[in-house]
Design a protein around this motif. Structure first.
Motif, PDB file in Angstrom:
ATOM      1  N   LEU A  50       2.621  37.111   8.431  1.00 49.57           N
ATOM      2  CA  LEU A  50       3.795  36.966   7.574  1.00 49.57           C
ATOM      3  C   LEU A  50       4.681  35.829   8.061  1.00 49.57           C
ATOM      4  CD1 LEU A  50       4.705  40.687   6.858  1.00 49.57           C
ATOM      5  CD2 LEU A  50       3.580  39.057   5.333  1.00 49.57           C
ATOM      6  N   SER A  51       4.735  35.648   9.355  1.00 51.07           N
ATOM      7  CA  SER A  51       5.505  34.547   9.929  1.00 51.07           C
ATOM      8  C   SER A  51       4.829  33.202   9.652  1.00 51.07           C
ATOM      9  CB  SER A  51       5.649  34.761  11.436  1.00 51.07           C
ATOM     10  OG  SER A  51       6.268  33.664  12.031  1.00 51.07           O
ATOM     11  N   ARG A  52       3.519  33.176   9.764  1.00 49.20           N
ATOM     12  CA  ARG A  52       2.741  31.949   9.560  1.00 49.20           C
ATOM     13  C   ARG A  52       2.698  31.537   8.088  1.00 49.20           C
ATOM     14  NH1 ARG A  52      -2.879  32.214  12.371  1.00 49.20           N
ATOM     15  NH2 ARG A  52      -1.462  32.296  14.140  1.00 49.20           N
ATOM     16  N   HIS A  53       2.802  32.487   7.181  1.00 41.07           N
ATOM     17  CA  HIS A  53       2.717  32.235   5.732  1.00 41.07           C
ATOM     18  C   HIS A  53       3.986  32.775   5.067  1.00 41.07           C
ATOM     19  CE1 HIS A  53      -1.496  31.220   6.339  1.00 41.07           C
ATOM     20  NE2 HIS A  53      -1.604  32.337   7.036  1.00 41.07           N
ATOM     21  N   PRO A  54       5.096  32.040   5.171  1.00 40.57           N
ATOM     22  CA  PRO A  54       6.384  32.552   4.688  1.00 40.57           C
ATOM     23  C   PRO A  54       6.460  32.786   3.175  1.00 40.57           C
ATOM     24  CG  PRO A  54       6.585  30.275   5.405  1.00 40.57           C
ATOM     25  CD  PRO A  54       5.212  30.722   5.780  1.00 40.57           C
ATOM     26  N   GLY A  55       5.592  32.190   2.388  1.00 36.88           N
ATOM     27  CA  GLY A  55       5.618  32.395   0.939  1.00 36.88           C
ATOM     28  C   GLY A  55       4.797  33.586   0.479  1.00 36.88           C
ATOM     29  N   THR A  56       4.303  34.375   1.410  1.00 32.00           N
ATOM     30  CA  THR A  56       3.454  35.513   1.074  1.00 32.00           C
ATOM     31  C   THR A  56       4.203  36.514   0.207  1.00 32.00           C
ATOM     32  OG1 THR A  56       2.206  35.272   3.124  1.00 32.00           O
ATOM     33  CG2 THR A  56       2.095  37.414   2.039  1.00 32.00           C
ATOM     34  N   ARG A  57       3.540  36.934  -0.874  1.00 31.91           N
ATOM     35  CA  ARG A  57       4.094  37.976  -1.736  1.00 31.91           C
ATOM     36  C   ARG A  57       3.305  39.272  -1.637  1.00 31.91           C
ATOM     37  NH1 ARG A  57       5.138  33.795  -6.337  1.00 31.91           N
ATOM     38  NH2 ARG A  57       3.061  34.394  -6.968  1.00 31.91           N
ATOM     39  N   GLN A  58       2.071  39.154  -1.115  1.00 27.66           N
ATOM     40  CA  GLN A  58       1.227  40.340  -0.992  1.00 27.66           C
ATOM     41  C   GLN A  58       0.473  40.312   0.320  1.00 27.66           C
ATOM     42  OE1 GLN A  58      -0.663  41.954  -4.585  1.00 27.66           O
ATOM     43  NE2 GLN A  58      -0.515  39.822  -5.265  1.00 27.66           N
TER      44      GLN A  58
END
Length: 132
Positions: free
Chosen positions: A45-53
């Motif tokens: 989640l930190s590495r991919h800040p645009g994650t929605r799922q």
């Protein structure tokens, strides 16, 4: 006396869609391995800040004990705070049983209030089928 080493946990991470991170879980989610899953999901989640799922593919999950359940609840709190929808895909019957017995099945699998239905783009690349 022979001791058998713990089965361990193997996590495989993939970004299956621009806003979707999938973590495949293989092995036992228990006292010895739960922190590994929690740390990995936080890292992703930190590495991919645009994650929605965040999709946890549980199809190869062998065992989930009380610490594993506590970890799934902690991951739910982390994703909820980040505005990320958690999916538990490919749940084995044993995991569903634990979730039903503890009254956490709907808490971990129902969509957040006010989100409506899941968009078609969010259902793409679902390993093991949609069980969210």
């Amino acid at each position: 006396m022979t001791t058998i080493p713990p089965a361990g946990l193997l996590l495989t991470v993939s970004v299956t869609h621009e806003h979707t991170v999938c973590v495949s879980i293989e092995g036992d989610l228990d006292y010895d391995s739960s922190q590994q899953l929690l740390d990995e999901t936080r890292e992703q989640l930190s590495r991919h800040p645009g994650t929605r799922q965040l999709r946890l593919d549980c199809s190869r999950l062998a065992l989930c004990d009380s610490m594993g359940l506590a970890t799934l609840l902690a991951i739910h709190r982390v994703t909820d705070a980040a505005g990320v929808r958690l999916h538990l895909d490919g749940r084995p019957a044993s995991l569903d049983r634990v979730l039903r017995l503890t009254g956490t099945l709907s808490h971990l699998t129902d969509p957040p209030a006010g989100t409506g239905s899941v968009r078609a783009e969010e259902q793409q690349d679902v390993p093991g089928g949609e069980h969210s």
